[in-house]
Structures are given as C-alpha cells and as structure tokens.
Design a protein around this motif. Structure first.
Motif, PDB file in Angstrom:
ATOM      1  N   LEU A  37      62.426  65.885 -23.402  1.00  0.00           N
ATOM      2  CA  LEU A  37      62.217  64.446 -23.288  1.00  0.00           C
ATOM      3  C   LEU A  37      61.271  63.932 -24.362  1.00  0.00           C
ATOM      4  O   LEU A  37      61.448  62.819 -24.860  1.00  0.00           O
TER       5      LEU A  37
ATOM      6  N   LEU B 267      63.341  63.159 -27.202  1.00  0.00           N
ATOM      7  CA  LEU B 267      64.125  61.941 -27.023  1.00  0.00           C
ATOM      8  C   LEU B 267      63.243  60.691 -27.099  1.00  0.00           C
ATOM      9  O   LEU B 267      63.685  59.639 -27.565  1.00  0.00           O
TER      10      LEU B 267
ATOM     11  N   ASN C 108      57.366  57.323 -23.513  1.00  0.00           N
ATOM     12  CA  ASN C 108      57.828  57.004 -22.158  1.00  0.00           C
ATOM     13  C   ASN C 108      57.447  55.567 -21.833  1.00  0.00           C
ATOM     14  O   ASN C 108      56.275  55.230 -21.788  1.00  0.00           O
TER      15      ASN C 108
ATOM     16  N   TYR D 273      62.236  58.656 -11.711  1.00  0.00           N
ATOM     17  CA  TYR D 273      63.198  58.155 -12.699  1.00  0.00           C
ATOM     18  C   TYR D 273      62.417  57.524 -13.851  1.00  0.00           C
ATOM     19  O   TYR D 273      61.623  56.606 -13.643  1.00  0.00           O
TER      20      TYR D 273
ATOM     21  N   THR E 193      62.213  56.353 -18.271  1.00  0.00           N
ATOM     22  CA  THR E 193      62.955  55.877 -19.440  1.00  0.00           C
ATOM     23  C   THR E 193      62.124  56.038 -20.701  1.00  0.00           C
ATOM     24  O   THR E 193      60.897  56.170 -20.659  1.00  0.00           O
TER      25      THR E 193
ATOM     26  N   ARG F 252      66.809  54.152 -25.603  1.00  0.00           N
ATOM     27  CA  ARG F 252      68.076  54.780 -25.225  1.00  0.00           C
ATOM     28  C   ARG F 252      68.626  54.245 -23.901  1.00  0.00           C
ATOM     29  O   ARG F 252      67.875  53.914 -22.998  1.00  0.00           O
TER      30      ARG F 252
ATOM     31  N   GLU G  59      69.543  55.487 -21.209  1.00  0.00           N
ATOM     32  CA  GLU G  59      69.477  56.669 -20.366  1.00  0.00           C
ATOM     33  C   GLU G  59      68.301  56.569 -19.396  1.00  0.00           C
ATOM     34  O   GLU G  59      67.270  55.969 -19.706  1.00  0.00           O
TER      35      GLU G  59
ATOM     36  N   TYR H 152      65.998  59.328 -17.089  1.00  0.00           N
ATOM     37  CA  TYR H 152      65.715  60.751 -16.951  1.00  0.00           C
ATOM     38  C   TYR H 152      65.148  61.028 -15.555  1.00  0.00           C
ATOM     39  O   TYR H 152      64.188  60.391 -15.122  1.00  0.00           O
TER      40      TYR H 152
ATOM     41  N   TYR I 137      62.339  68.744 -15.413  1.00  0.00           N
ATOM     42  CA  TYR I 137      63.503  67.933 -15.777  1.00  0.00           C
ATOM     43  C   TYR I 137      64.700  68.350 -14.929  1.00  0.00           C
ATOM     44  O   TYR I 137      64.988  69.536 -14.773  1.00  0.00           O
TER      45      TYR I 137
ATOM     46  N   ARG J 258      67.934  65.989 -14.741  1.00  0.00           N
ATOM     47  CA  ARG J 258      69.158  65.537 -15.417  1.00  0.00           C
ATOM     48  C   ARG J 258      68.914  64.226 -16.152  1.00  0.00           C
ATOM     49  O   ARG J 258      67.890  63.561 -15.948  1.00  0.00           O
ATOM     50  N   THR J 259      69.904  63.855 -16.964  1.00  0.00           N
ATOM     51  CA  THR J 259      69.930  62.569 -17.658  1.00  0.00           C
ATOM     52  C   THR J 259      71.092  61.749 -17.117  1.00  0.00           C
ATOM     53  O   THR J 259      72.217  62.252 -17.011  1.00  0.00           O
TER      54      THR J 259
END
Length: 268
Positions: free
Chosen positions: A183, A186, A192, A204, A206, A210, A212, A214, A227, A229-230
């Motif tokens: 992450l 990303l 974050n 949850y 972000t 993106r 998405e 996370y 972690y 999933r995305t």
C-alpha cells in the motif's frame, strides 16, 4: 453429543469464524450526486451527507443531493480540512496545514444540525505527521497520519512513515501501526487520504487518487496493518465515509474530483 463430535464442531466453528472476514467482497455502485464542491472528502449521517473541501463544508439531503446549509472557515484560518466523520450529532474533521512544513494538525468539531463550529482539539506540530482522517471504534479514536514523498517530505521522512494511531477518548495515544509495503507503494508519492471502520470490523482505506479501496485489519501481533484485499471503487481516492444507518446494508460514500461528484456504493 459425544466429546469427539463436540470437539469437531468447536474446531469447525472456530475455523469458520476465522475465515469469514476473508469472504469475497465488492463495491456495487448505487447512485451519484453532482456537487460542484466535491474535491476533498465526504461525511454522512442518517439524513444528510457533508461535502468537505479545504475551507468549506456543504450539507446535502441524502434523498436528492439538495443543498441544505454551508459553512466557510476561511476567516477562521481553516485552510485544509481533509475529511470528517459524524458521531452522535457532531462531525469531527481532520484539519492540517498541508503542504506546509512543519506539519501541524487539529480536529475541528461541528454541530451537524446547525453546521456551526463548536470545538477543536489541536495536536500542534503532530509527531506522527499530517492528520488526514479519523474514526471511532469501541470508544477509541483511530487517526490516520500521513507522510509524503519528494518536496512534500518532512524532516527526511517519506511515505513509509504514514501510520494509524489509536487514542483513548482523552486523545492519549494507546497503540500505533504502519501500513504494509504494497500500500505504501500505491500511496506514493502522496499518502493515505481516507479511512473508515466497516460494520464488519474491517478497516477501509484510500489513497490520494486511485479508484480503489483497501481493506485491512488490526494484526494479531506486530506493528503492520494486515492487508486483506483491494476493491475497485467509483472514487478518485480522498476522504470516504461509511453509512451504517441503513438496516442490513453498509454503504460507502466517496468523491470523484474530476466529475465534481459524490458517489454511493454498497459493500457486498
């Protein structure tokens, strides 16, 4: 029931409970509201959603997106509200001086009924970084503190220093965790930007841009968030909110800056 059968049933239930949080998930888009101020974040309660944009907050009806009230903090020196969460009739907003250095942060508090500013808690020069989001769970505050890359880095600290910090109701630190490397990669070069606890006990989060979300959870041991999933999401990073007021559903509110829109999706 024999002891052996009881033991087998017990082990089965333990294993079932352990894997439930890992079930398949998705975000199903439900609707979208055109809101010209939608650039930074959104908060939500039973009847309204609140669009947060640096120095301003606008209150809207959840039924049709109609503007109900506005607040402008420019005169009060508010320059970068990052996100917000509504708890028991009050909205708590993460506020910072981004992109200035040294990083300073505060929590600004609003009465959602009148949309008036009613309180503040200042972290001053925050030791953990720039406050980007906060939420409450089991009577404790969970706060995301960001660090950035490049010219926005503070004192040689880059995105790896981004953390989640747990506080008691009196804002005293209890625990803290860092984000997993996948992450951090990303998030870079930003960080974050949003986070909220789901009704399923999962976190949850972000990034800044993106589309998405996370999904994470507190680890059983160690200092790194786990972690899971995305989830592809109809958002463009930034501050999110989870609406838990609709019986039997968990709805995620987010924003699309490029479309000046607030989006609503169901966590399934």
């Amino acid at each position: 029931m024999s002891f052996r059968k009881s033991l087998v049933l017990f082990i089965f239930l333990v294993l079932l409970n352990a894997v439930q949080p890992l079930r398949a998930q998705s975000l199903a888009p439900l609707k979208e509201f055109d809101v010209k101020e939608a650039k930074q974040a959104v908060a939500v309660d039973a009847q309204h959603f609140y669009v947060i944009n640096n120095s301003t907050i606008t209150k809207h009806s959840k039924a049709d997106g109609k503007l109900v009230a506005t607040w402008d903090g420019t005169r009060e020196g508010i320059v970068h509200l990052n996100s917000g969460v509504v708890i028991k009739g009050k909205m708590y907003c993460a506020n910072s001086n981004y992109p200035e250095i040294p990083m300073t942060s505060s929590v600004e508090i609003f009465d959602v009924k009148t949309l008036t500013h009613v309180g503040t808690h200042s972290f001053g020069i925050a030791q953990h970084g720039s406050l980007t989001w906060l939420d409450q769970r089991d009577g404790h505050w969970y706060i995301g503190f960001a660090h950035y890359a490049g010219k926005e880095a503070s004192e040689g600290r880059d995105v790896r220093w981004t953390s989640l910090v747990k506080y008691d109701p009196e804002w005293r630190q209890v625990e803290a965790w860092v984000f997993p490397k996948n992450l951090i990669d990303l998030f870079t070069p930003k960080s974050n930007s949003g986070g909220a606890w789901g009704s399923d006990g999962l976190l949850y989060c972000t990034g800044h841009d993106r589309g998405e979300v996370y999904v994470l959870k507190i680890p059983k041991s160690g200092y790194t968030l786990e972690y899971i999933r995305t989830l592809p999401a109809p958002i463009e990073g930034q501050g999110i909110a989870i609406d838990r007021t609709v019986p039997g559903k968990s709805l995620l509110y987010g924003i699309r800056r490029s479309k000046h829109a607030v989006t609503v999706s169901e966590i399934r």
